[in-house]
Motif scaffolding. Structure first.
Motif, PDB file in Angstrom:
ATOM      1  N   LYS A   1      25.341  69.367  39.486  1.00 22.27           N
ATOM      2  CA  LYS A   1      26.506  69.507  40.333  1.00 22.27           C
ATOM      3  C   LYS A   1      26.120  69.495  41.812  1.00 22.27           C
ATOM      4  O   LYS A   1      26.850  68.964  42.635  1.00 22.27           O
ATOM      5  CB  LYS A   1      27.230  70.799  39.983  1.00 22.27           C
ATOM      6  N   LYS A   2      24.961  70.068  42.128  1.00 12.79           N
ATOM      7  CA  LYS A   2      24.506  70.096  43.520  1.00 12.79           C
ATOM      8  C   LYS A   2      24.301  68.687  44.053  1.00 12.79           C
ATOM      9  O   LYS A   2      24.664  68.378  45.176  1.00 12.79           O
ATOM     10  CB  LYS A   2      23.205  70.888  43.661  1.00 12.79           C
ATOM     11  N   ALA A   3      23.701  67.831  43.231  1.00 13.79           N
ATOM     12  CA  ALA A   3      23.452  66.449  43.651  1.00 13.79           C
ATOM     13  C   ALA A   3      24.757  65.706  43.877  1.00 13.79           C
ATOM     14  O   ALA A   3      24.872  64.904  44.807  1.00 13.79           O
ATOM     15  CB  ALA A   3      22.599  65.724  42.615  1.00 13.79           C
ATOM     16  N   VAL A   4      25.751  65.973  43.059  1.00 12.38           N
ATOM     17  CA  VAL A   4      27.058  65.329  43.215  1.00 12.38           C
ATOM     18  C   VAL A   4      27.723  65.810  44.492  1.00 12.38           C
ATOM     19  O   VAL A   4      28.220  65.020  45.292  1.00 12.38           O
ATOM     20  CB  VAL A   4      27.962  65.602  41.988  1.00 12.38           C
ATOM     21  N   LYS A   5      27.734  67.121  44.695  1.00 11.77           N
ATOM     22  CA  LYS A   5      28.381  67.694  45.888  1.00 11.77           C
ATOM     23  C   LYS A   5      27.721  67.225  47.179  1.00 11.77           C
ATOM     24  O   LYS A   5      28.382  67.040  48.185  1.00 11.77           O
ATOM     25  CB  LYS A   5      28.380  69.218  45.807  1.00 11.77           C
ATOM     26  N   VAL A  10      26.651  59.308  43.035  1.00 10.62           N
ATOM     27  CA  VAL A  10      28.012  58.789  43.194  1.00 10.62           C
ATOM     28  C   VAL A  10      28.484  58.022  41.966  1.00 10.62           C
ATOM     29  O   VAL A  10      29.670  57.781  41.805  1.00 10.62           O
ATOM     30  CB  VAL A  10      28.146  57.897  44.451  1.00 10.62           C
ATOM     31  N   CYS A  11      27.553  57.649  41.098  1.00 10.15           N
ATOM     32  CA  CYS A  11      27.909  56.885  39.913  1.00 10.15           C
ATOM     33  C   CYS A  11      26.867  57.135  38.830  1.00 10.15           C
ATOM     34  O   CYS A  11      25.670  57.155  39.111  1.00 10.15           O
ATOM     35  CB  CYS A  11      27.949  55.391  40.246  1.00 10.15           C
ATOM     36  N   VAL A  12      27.356  57.343  37.603  1.00 13.80           N
ATOM     37  CA  VAL A  12      26.469  57.476  36.450  1.00 13.80           C
ATOM     38  C   VAL A  12      26.850  56.376  35.466  1.00 13.80           C
ATOM     39  O   VAL A  12      28.025  56.203  35.152  1.00 13.80           O
ATOM     40  CB  VAL A  12      26.605  58.862  35.781  1.00 13.80           C
ATOM     41  N   VAL A  13      25.863  55.643  35.006  1.00 10.99           N
ATOM     42  CA  VAL A  13      26.083  54.578  34.027  1.00 10.99           C
ATOM     43  C   VAL A  13      25.479  55.031  32.709  1.00 10.99           C
ATOM     44  O   VAL A  13      24.288  55.312  32.624  1.00 10.99           O
ATOM     45  CB  VAL A  13      25.439  53.251  34.487  1.00 10.99           C
ATOM     46  N   LEU A  14      26.337  55.134  31.684  1.00 13.72           N
ATOM     47  CA  LEU A  14      25.917  55.512  30.339  1.00 13.72           C
ATOM     48  C   LEU A  14      25.983  54.265  29.466  1.00 13.72           C
ATOM     49  O   LEU A  14      27.003  53.971  28.873  1.00 13.72           O
ATOM     50  CB  LEU A  14      26.839  56.604  29.786  1.00 13.72           C
ATOM     51  N   ASN A  15      24.911  53.528  29.421  1.00  8.70           N
ATOM     52  CA  ASN A  15      24.883  52.267  28.691  1.00  8.70           C
ATOM     53  C   ASN A  15      24.416  52.526  27.260  1.00  8.70           C
ATOM     54  O   ASN A  15      23.328  52.127  26.854  1.00  8.70           O
ATOM     55  CB  ASN A  15      23.976  51.266  29.412  1.00  8.70           C
ATOM     56  N   ALA A  16      25.274  53.252  26.517  1.00 12.30           N
ATOM     57  CA  ALA A  16      24.945  53.628  25.149  1.00 12.30           C
ATOM     58  C   ALA A  16      26.218  53.698  24.312  1.00 12.30           C
ATOM     59  O   ALA A  16      27.304  53.919  24.847  1.00 12.30           O
ATOM     60  CB  ALA A  16      24.253  54.990  25.141  1.00 12.30           C
ATOM     61  N   CYS A  17      26.066  53.546  23.009  1.00  5.39           N
ATOM     62  CA  CYS A  17      27.209  53.629  22.090  1.00  5.39           C
ATOM     63  C   CYS A  17      27.911  54.977  22.207  1.00  5.39           C
ATOM     64  O   CYS A  17      27.267  56.006  22.441  1.00  5.39           O
ATOM     65  CB  CYS A  17      26.727  53.487  20.645  1.00  5.39           C
ATOM     66  N   ARG A  27      32.579  63.628  34.323  1.00  5.29           N
ATOM     67  CA  ARG A  27      33.695  63.561  35.284  1.00  5.29           C
ATOM     68  C   ARG A  27      34.285  64.946  35.507  1.00  5.29           C
ATOM     69  O   ARG A  27      34.478  65.376  36.629  1.00  5.29           O
ATOM     70  CB  ARG A  27      34.804  62.622  34.783  1.00  5.29           C
ATOM     71  N   LYS A  28      34.563  65.651  34.410  1.00  4.64           N
ATOM     72  CA  LYS A  28      35.262  66.935  34.505  1.00  4.64           C
ATOM     73  C   LYS A  28      34.345  68.068  34.973  1.00  4.64           C
ATOM     74  O   LYS A  28      34.656  68.762  35.936  1.00  4.64           O
ATOM     75  CB  LYS A  28      35.875  67.298  33.156  1.00  4.64           C
ATOM     76  N   ASP A  29      33.237  68.257  34.282  1.00  3.77           N
ATOM     77  CA  ASP A  29      32.378  69.412  34.550  1.00  3.77           C
ATOM     78  C   ASP A  29      31.471  69.236  35.759  1.00  3.77           C
ATOM     79  O   ASP A  29      31.316  70.146  36.566  1.00  3.77           O
ATOM     80  CB  ASP A  29      31.529  69.742  33.320  1.00  3.77           C
ATOM     81  N   ALA A  30      30.858  68.050  35.877  1.00  3.21           N
ATOM     82  CA  ALA A  30      29.940  67.813  36.993  1.00  3.21           C
ATOM     83  C   ALA A  30      30.625  67.150  38.186  1.00  3.21           C
ATOM     84  O   ALA A  30      30.036  67.019  39.243  1.00  3.21           O
ATOM     85  CB  ALA A  30      28.758  66.964  36.538  1.00  3.21           C
ATOM     86  N   GLU A  31      31.877  66.712  37.981  1.00  2.00           N
ATOM     87  CA  GLU A  31      32.668  66.077  39.032  1.00  2.00           C
ATOM     88  C   GLU A  31      32.005  64.813  39.608  1.00  2.00           C
ATOM     89  O   GLU A  31      32.078  64.540  40.802  1.00  2.00           O
ATOM     90  CB  GLU A  31      32.997  67.070  40.141  1.00  2.00           C
ATOM     91  N   VAL A  32      31.333  64.051  38.729  1.00  2.00           N
ATOM     92  CA  VAL A  32      30.740  62.778  39.142  1.00  2.00           C
ATOM     93  C   VAL A  32      31.889  61.828  39.505  1.00  2.00           C
ATOM     94  O   VAL A  32      32.805  61.643  38.701  1.00  2.00           O
ATOM     95  CB  VAL A  32      29.867  62.171  38.009  1.00  2.00           C
ATOM     96  N   PRO A  33      31.873  61.228  40.707  1.00  2.00           N
ATOM     97  CA  PRO A  33      32.988  60.384  41.133  1.00  2.00           C
ATOM     98  C   PRO A  33      33.267  59.187  40.232  1.00  2.00           C
ATOM     99  O   PRO A  33      34.413  58.839  40.001  1.00  2.00           O
ATOM    100  CB  PRO A  33      32.587  59.906  42.525  1.00  2.00           C
TER     101      PRO A  33
END
Length: 109
Positions: A1-5, A10-17, A27-33
């Protein structure tokens, strides 16, 4: 969360099934934009093609782009807005992915 704040993430890519639930938590807990994820199954070939298309569309990592816009004089908000538009355009180029941004989910493709 500190890194996001701090603006470092600014973006996380989850390239997995089946990465939607993790994407929603980020999005909700860590508030990643911006979180890019997959709703269902994705094979290795499709995942590799997605990564190539996505990053080629951005032409640089999200962090590099954000920093370069700030160095060119954009405000933090303007740089974030420009980055958001580039991420959305890159996701549109990659059919079948899901972009979670600003508390809204939009299926692309």
């Amino acid at each position: 969360k500190k890194a996001v704040k701090s603006g470092a993430v600014v973006c996380v890519v989850l390239n997995a099934c089946e990465s939607l639930s993790l994407g929603e938590r980020l999005r909700k807990d860590a508030e990643v934009p911006h979180v890019v994820c997959w709703r269902g199954e994705v094979g290795a070939t499709r995942a590799a093609k997605f990564a190539l298309t996505f990053y080629k569309s951005l032409e640089s990592s999200p962090e590099e782009y954000f920093v370069s816009r700030r160095e060119k004089g954009d405000s933090k908000e303007k740089a974030a807005d420009r980055l958001a538009r580039r991420i959305k355009a890159a996701v549109v180029a990659c059919k079948g992915t899901l972009l979670l941004a600003k508390e809204e989910a939009a299926l692309v493709g």
